[in-house]
Design a protein around this motif. Sequence first.
Motif, PDB file in Angstrom:
ATOM      1  N   PRO A 273      -5.625  40.147  -2.010  1.00  0.00           N
ATOM      2  CA  PRO A 273      -5.963  39.551  -0.715  1.00  0.00           C
ATOM      3  C   PRO A 273      -6.853  38.314  -0.824  1.00  0.00           C
ATOM      4  CG  PRO A 273      -7.317  41.485  -1.098  1.00  0.00           C
ATOM      5  CD  PRO A 273      -6.334  41.419  -2.236  1.00  0.00           C
ATOM      6  N   GLN A 274      -7.571  38.167  -1.914  1.00  0.00           N
ATOM      7  CA  GLN A 274      -8.516  37.061  -2.041  1.00  0.00           C
ATOM      8  C   GLN A 274      -7.811  35.816  -2.557  1.00  0.00           C
ATOM      9  OE1 GLN A 274     -11.789  37.775  -4.697  1.00  0.00           O
ATOM     10  NE2 GLN A 274     -12.792  35.825  -4.253  1.00  0.00           N
ATOM     11  N   PHE A 275      -8.057  34.679  -1.897  1.00  0.00           N
ATOM     12  CA  PHE A 275      -7.471  33.410  -2.334  1.00  0.00           C
ATOM     13  C   PHE A 275      -8.375  32.759  -3.369  1.00  0.00           C
ATOM     14  CE2 PHE A 275      -7.129  28.735  -1.888  1.00  0.00           C
ATOM     15  CZ  PHE A 275      -5.799  28.579  -2.269  1.00  0.00           C
ATOM     16  N   ILE A 276      -7.815  32.515  -4.533  1.00  0.00           N
ATOM     17  CA  ILE A 276      -8.530  31.813  -5.603  1.00  0.00           C
ATOM     18  C   ILE A 276      -7.746  30.530  -5.882  1.00  0.00           C
ATOM     19  CG2 ILE A 276      -9.379  31.906  -7.966  1.00  0.00           C
ATOM     20  CD1 ILE A 276      -9.225  34.979  -7.743  1.00  0.00           C
ATOM     21  N   PRO A 277      -8.258  29.368  -5.467  1.00  0.00           N
ATOM     22  CA  PRO A 277      -7.466  28.150  -5.580  1.00  0.00           C
ATOM     23  C   PRO A 277      -7.198  27.758  -7.027  1.00  0.00           C
ATOM     24  CG  PRO A 277      -9.706  27.628  -4.906  1.00  0.00           C
ATOM     25  CD  PRO A 277      -9.575  29.117  -4.855  1.00  0.00           C
ATOM     26  N   ALA A 278      -5.985  27.264  -7.247  1.00  0.00           N
ATOM     27  CA  ALA A 278      -5.637  26.704  -8.543  1.00  0.00           C
ATOM     28  C   ALA A 278      -6.487  25.464  -8.797  1.00  0.00           C
ATOM     29  CB  ALA A 278      -4.157  26.352  -8.576  1.00  0.00           C
TER      30      ALA A 278
END
Length: 424
Positions: A286-291
């Motif tokens: 669920p957590q967004f970790i940006p590239a």
Amino acid sequence: MILEALQREATARDRDDAFAGLRDEFRIPQHQGREQHYFCGNSLGLMPKAAAEMVQEVIDDWAQLAVEGHFKAQHSWMHYHTLVRDALAHMVGAKPVEVVAMNTLSVNLHLMMVSFYRPSAQRPAILIEAGAFPSDRHAVESQIRFHGFDPERDLIELAADEANGTLSMEAFQRAFAEHGSRIALALLPGVQYRTGQALDIGAITALARQAGCAIGFDLAHSFGNIPLHLHDHGPDFAVWCHYKYGNAGPGAVAGCFVHERHARADLPRFAGWWGHEAGTRFLMGPQFIPAPGADGWQLSNPPVLAMAPLRASLALFERAGMATLRAKSERLTGFLEQAIQQHLTTALEILTPSEPARRGCQLSLRVRGGRDQGLALFEYLVAQGVLGDWREPDVIRISPAPLYNNFADIAGFVEHTAAWAARH
């Protein structure tokens, strides 16, 4: 006799052009059994012959591999967008981590404004040039309204201060001196679409940064047209399309630059799963970790069929090199300007700056006699197989693109325009 001499000079110049063979890599539209004189690369570039092969490769892999094409295709779909990354970085003078091919220009512009237009009561304004391309104006006006501000007050449009509708550097200096404390974002073109004027991206970026403003550039008419040095010049972002001088086809996937100083996770952005870092994307957490870098602004998986023609075009740019193409572009546009000055001054007025550093390959022309005369000439040229571009209210744009236009094309334009002028 004078025009015959022009044609002989064009033939000689084409014979001496070491990169004349690049024209053979494109499908040139036909007109009554001969090649059209095509000057509309600032609207839609011609089709590289290799584009069909590269699209067919994707279609064949789709037919034979279906979903497994994401990993087993000749060029894995999972990583397809990375196939254009290095070439795009070369084209815009950036590091590979700073560029990505994704979406379309206006979508990318909105995504960039989510991150870089952060208005406050003290700094609510956006600066654009008067007469900006409509999609840019629509986008910035809607963003101002979305944030609860008033475009009547907070959209600053910088009026032209030079003859023929162009902008001096002094105009930008005055604008930032007067409005800098209110400007949250400056959004300006690399090349202005109507006049063909090329702006000094480095100098304008420096002015914006001195004023504390974020700054981005719309490079729709710059990409593939003029040399770019985005990393060194340091704007916060830039967006562009690939269907003009990029020759990637109608509605082609667009490009985006985000300077590496913004490669951090805490910058506000709209998130999508393809912007998630690649190593953990398919854990579906669920957590967004940006590239890292510009990849972190992606929303959806790459449109592989739309990227295939871009690969074909970029290969030709890489083969020639932007420095070589720019040199040829200056010769072509200079030849066009000289021919107009010698043979067509009673019919045409050139609006684009004469200095090569202040223009790309486009000359914007106003037909003497007004709009009706301008449309009459434009329609006559189309009937003769000379295709430029009409822009209201009274401008014909002629853009000799160095990848596929030649000096004979310019001689054809001058010959047909002179024939029309002789009867009017």
